[in-house]
Design a protein around this motif. Structure first.
Motif, PDB file in Angstrom:
ATOM      1  N   VAL A  97       0.610  -0.953   0.447  1.00 38.51           N
ATOM      2  CA  VAL A  97      -0.127   0.260   0.108  1.00 38.51           C
ATOM      3  C   VAL A  97       0.735   1.218   0.004  1.00 38.51           C
ATOM      4  CG1 VAL A  97      -1.543   1.131   1.197  1.00 38.51           C
ATOM      5  CG2 VAL A  97      -1.930  -1.430   1.322  1.00 38.51           C
ATOM      6  N   THR A  98       1.921   1.659   1.208  1.00 39.75           N
ATOM      7  CA  THR A  98       3.017   2.414   1.281  1.00 39.75           C
ATOM      8  C   THR A  98       3.514   2.736  -0.407  1.00 39.75           C
ATOM      9  OG1 THR A  98       2.679   2.739   3.355  1.00 39.75           O
ATOM     10  CG2 THR A  98       4.792   3.902   2.340  1.00 39.75           C
ATOM     11  N   ALA A  99       4.077   0.906  -0.973  1.00 43.04           N
ATOM     12  CA  ALA A  99       5.142   1.701  -2.167  1.00 43.04           C
ATOM     13  C   ALA A  99       3.884   2.037  -3.336  1.00 43.04           C
ATOM     14  CB  ALA A  99       5.226   0.182  -2.203  1.00 43.04           C
ATOM     15  N   MET A 100       2.664   1.901  -3.104  1.00 44.84           N
ATOM     16  CA  MET A 100       1.835   2.244  -4.430  1.00 44.84           C
ATOM     17  C   MET A 100       1.336   4.165  -4.034  1.00 44.84           C
ATOM     18  SD  MET A 100      -1.274   0.183  -5.222  1.00 44.84           S
ATOM     19  CE  MET A 100      -1.954  -0.226  -3.496  1.00 44.84           C
ATOM     20  N   LEU A 101       2.086   4.357  -2.774  1.00 41.54           N
ATOM     21  CA  LEU A 101       1.556   5.255  -2.465  1.00 41.54           C
ATOM     22  C   LEU A 101       2.678   6.269  -3.445  1.00 41.54           C
ATOM     23  CD1 LEU A 101      -0.360   7.852  -1.453  1.00 41.54           C
ATOM     24  CD2 LEU A 101       0.777   7.660   1.450  1.00 41.54           C
ATOM     25  N   ALA A 102       4.233   5.772  -3.030  1.00 40.27           N
ATOM     26  CA  ALA A 102       4.722   6.416  -3.873  1.00 40.27           C
ATOM     27  C   ALA A 102       5.603   6.328  -4.168  1.00 40.27           C
ATOM     28  CB  ALA A 102       6.397   5.638  -2.104  1.00 40.27           C
ATOM     29  N   ALA A 170      -7.423   0.144  -0.570  1.00 39.59           N
ATOM     30  CA  ALA A 170      -6.658   0.553  -1.098  1.00 39.59           C
ATOM     31  C   ALA A 170      -6.349   0.089  -2.343  1.00 39.59           C
ATOM     32  CB  ALA A 170      -5.460   0.673  -0.439  1.00 39.59           C
ATOM     33  N   ASN A 171      -5.711   1.475  -3.571  1.00 42.52           N
ATOM     34  CA  ASN A 171      -5.225   0.824  -5.317  1.00 42.52           C
ATOM     35  C   ASN A 171      -5.106   2.307  -5.283  1.00 42.52           C
ATOM     36  OD1 ASN A 171      -8.608   2.551  -5.799  1.00 42.52           O
ATOM     37  ND2 ASN A 171      -9.637   0.554  -5.007  1.00 42.52           N
ATOM     38  N   TRP A 172      -4.868   2.271  -6.867  1.00 45.64           N
ATOM     39  CA  TRP A 172      -4.389   3.696  -6.894  1.00 45.64           C
ATOM     40  C   TRP A 172      -5.105   4.656  -7.382  1.00 45.64           C
ATOM     41  CZ3 TRP A 172       1.164   2.721  -7.831  1.00 45.64           C
ATOM     42  CH2 TRP A 172       1.273   1.604  -8.363  1.00 45.64           C
ATOM     43  N   GLY A 173      -5.949   4.418  -7.021  1.00 44.46           N
ATOM     44  CA  GLY A 173      -7.500   5.171  -7.462  1.00 44.46           C
ATOM     45  C   GLY A 173      -7.360   5.996  -6.306  1.00 44.46           C
ATOM     46  N   THR A 174      -7.709   4.883  -5.314  1.00 42.62           N
ATOM     47  CA  THR A 174      -8.310   5.427  -3.824  1.00 42.62           C
ATOM     48  C   THR A 174      -6.538   6.592  -3.312  1.00 42.62           C
ATOM     49  OG1 THR A 174      -7.745   3.783  -2.942  1.00 42.62           O
ATOM     50  CG2 THR A 174      -9.846   4.642  -3.579  1.00 42.62           C
ATOM     51  N   LEU A 175      -5.994   6.468  -3.639  1.00 45.17           N
ATOM     52  CA  LEU A 175      -4.858   6.623  -3.415  1.00 45.17           C
ATOM     53  C   LEU A 175      -3.963   7.500  -3.845  1.00 45.17           C
ATOM     54  CD1 LEU A 175      -2.215   3.342  -2.174  1.00 45.17           C
ATOM     55  CD2 LEU A 175      -3.278   5.050  -1.084  1.00 45.17           C
ATOM     56  N   LEU A 176      -5.167   7.934  -5.327  1.00 48.05           N
ATOM     57  CA  LEU A 176      -4.322   9.446  -5.863  1.00 48.05           C
ATOM     58  C   LEU A 176      -4.074  10.620  -5.207  1.00 48.05           C
ATOM     59  CD1 LEU A 176      -3.027  10.929  -8.536  1.00 48.05           C
ATOM     60  CD2 LEU A 176      -5.402  11.016  -9.237  1.00 48.05           C
ATOM     61  N   LEU A 177      -5.414  10.789  -4.382  1.00 50.49           N
ATOM     62  CA  LEU A 177      -5.246  12.126  -3.865  1.00 50.49           C
ATOM     63  C   LEU A 177      -4.650  12.245  -2.694  1.00 50.49           C
ATOM     64  CD1 LEU A 177      -6.858  15.085  -3.553  1.00 50.49           C
ATOM     65  CD2 LEU A 177      -8.249  14.148  -1.860  1.00 50.49           C
ATOM     66  N   PRO A 178      -4.096  11.106  -1.481  1.00 46.55           N
ATOM     67  CA  PRO A 178      -2.866  11.406  -0.634  1.00 46.55           C
ATOM     68  C   PRO A 178      -2.297  11.397  -1.088  1.00 46.55           C
ATOM     69  CG  PRO A 178      -4.592   9.369  -0.505  1.00 46.55           C
ATOM     70  CD  PRO A 178      -4.745   9.774  -1.181  1.00 46.55           C
ATOM     71  N   ALA A 179      -1.452  11.384  -2.609  1.00 46.33           N
ATOM     72  CA  ALA A 179      -0.150  10.823  -3.676  1.00 46.33           C
ATOM     73  C   ALA A 179      -0.089  12.100  -3.476  1.00 46.33           C
ATOM     74  CB  ALA A 179      -0.141   9.589  -4.280  1.00 46.33           C
ATOM     75  N   ALA A 249       5.050   9.428   4.941  1.00 50.57           N
ATOM     76  CA  ALA A 249       3.676   8.753   4.582  1.00 50.57           C
ATOM     77  C   ALA A 249       3.578   8.561   5.892  1.00 50.57           C
ATOM     78  CB  ALA A 249       3.928   7.116   4.160  1.00 50.57           C
ATOM     79  N   ILE A 250       4.099   8.911   7.285  1.00 48.70           N
ATOM     80  CA  ILE A 250       3.089   8.718   8.515  1.00 48.70           C
ATOM     81  C   ILE A 250       2.010  10.116   8.571  1.00 48.70           C
ATOM     82  CG2 ILE A 250       3.527   9.342  11.268  1.00 48.70           C
ATOM     83  CD1 ILE A 250       6.706   8.201  10.642  1.00 48.70           C
ATOM     84  N   VAL A 251       2.567  11.369   8.387  1.00 48.55           N
ATOM     85  CA  VAL A 251       1.245  12.172   8.313  1.00 48.55           C
ATOM     86  C   VAL A 251       0.267  11.889   7.045  1.00 48.55           C
ATOM     87  CG1 VAL A 251       1.034  14.615   7.821  1.00 48.55           C
ATOM     88  CG2 VAL A 251       2.824  13.981   8.933  1.00 48.55           C
ATOM     89  N   THR A 252       0.740  11.422   5.907  1.00 48.18           N
ATOM     90  CA  THR A 252      -0.753  11.404   4.880  1.00 48.18           C
ATOM     91  C   THR A 252      -1.067  10.602   5.767  1.00 48.18           C
ATOM     92  OG1 THR A 252       1.574  12.105   3.892  1.00 48.18           O
ATOM     93  CG2 THR A 252      -0.849  11.484   2.037  1.00 48.18           C
TER      94      THR A 252
END
Length: 310
Positions: A97-102, A170-179, A249-252
């Motif tokens: 999950v964090t790898a996708m976000l990063a 969590a997926n690529w779409g839902t992680l777009l805003l936090p990314a 990632a901790i804050v986001t």
């Protein structure tokens, strides 16, 4: 090339041991009893506390605990955390999950930061250059948690363009805003770094020589100016990858309720779970090493004068 890679891999050993030793010692030195903290206000029998302390080796000296951790780590047996869950299974669940976000955050700052930086550098002193410099300065000045809450409120709640919280799915779409939030500050640094590097290289001798030879403007920009300007940018992006997966990632993840490394690391720190914390740090050390190895290999492609076969 092979010898270079082997040398870099050998450098991982002291870095890995030194980092894990330092982090484990800091966790060990934290005040309080993590076993007693598990029960909160309730006071369990002393026999239960003694059993749990023995189970997690908390009754052993520091060097014994660290030695047992290394033994378990090298045998791929990380044991259980203080909640009874296998550490390896927990890490396997949160790291993707964090790898996708990063990766999303890194792609946003790399693509848009380089593009805006190149346009600003080529038009130094113009209205576009002045606008992006002011905008990037504002982004740098605003803390990440403020940006996160603003984006969550505006785009997630008021406009409804994205889910305000991610949750378990969590997926690529839902992680777009936090990314976007995670990558905004680094995007500003990439933009300013690219802009400064492009502006400096525009006056280089090799650019004037290429122009005098009759090369087209796009060819000069892409093959000469941009290629040489990317060296400091690639260095920053490679070093920033580990930061995106750890501190940022901790804050986001906390703001957007992302079930990733940040949340897991935060909970482990609260419970003083040494093995869990050091396991996460160990993986992040490997991420840093691999990212910097890729950066070094990219240098040879960006600058033909660099050779690793000597």
């Amino acid at each position: 090339m092979i010898r270079f890679i082997l040398r870099r891999l050998l450098q991982v050993i002291p870095v890995f041991l030194g980092t894990t030793l330092l982090v484990y010692y800091m966790v060990f030195a934290l005040p309080g009893d993590p076993i007693a903290a598990l029960f909160g206000d309730r006071q369990p029998p002393q026999a239960v506390i003694d059993t749990l302390r023995s189970q997690y080796n908390l009754d052993q000296p520091f060097w014994v605990q660290y030695g047992l951790f290394l033994k378990n780590l090298f045998t791929f047996n990380l044991g259980n955390d203080f909640t009874g869950q296998p550490i390896a299974a927990s890490l396997a669940r949160v790291f993707p999950v964090t790898a996708m976000l990063a990766i999303e955050a890194l792609a946003i700052q790399a693509i848009f930061g380089v593009a805006f930086g190149v346009f600003a550098g080529l038009r130094r002193g113009g209205w576009f250059d002045s606008t992006v410099l002011v905008a990037s300065l504002v982004v740098i000045a605003v803390p990440t948690f403020v940006l996160g809450f603003v984006f969550q409120l505006v785009f997630g709640v008021q406009l409804g363009w994205a889910k305000p919280t991610v949750g378990a799915n969590a997926n690529w779409g839902t992680l777009l805003l936090p990314a976007i939030v995670l990558g905004l500050v680094s995007f500003a640094y990439v933009l300013r770094l690219t802009r400064a590097s492009v502006s400096e290289n525009m006056n280089a001798d090799y650019v004037r020589t290429a122009t005098a030879k009759g090369l087209s403007r796009p060819r000069v920009v892409l093959a000469h100016i941009l290629r040489n300007s990317l060296i400091p940018v690639v260095t920053y992006l490679g070093a920033n990858l580990g930061g995106l997966m750890a501190g940022g990632a901790i804050v986001t993840e906390g703001i957007f309720n992302v079930p990733g490394v940040g949340n897991k690391l935060y909970q482990a720190v609260l419970r003083s779970e040494g093995p869990t914390i050091v396991s996460i740090v160990s993986v992040l050390v490997l991420v840093f090493v691999v990212a910097n190895l890729l950066v070094d290999l990219l240098y040879a492609w960006l600058d033909p004068r660099i050779r690793y076969d000597q």
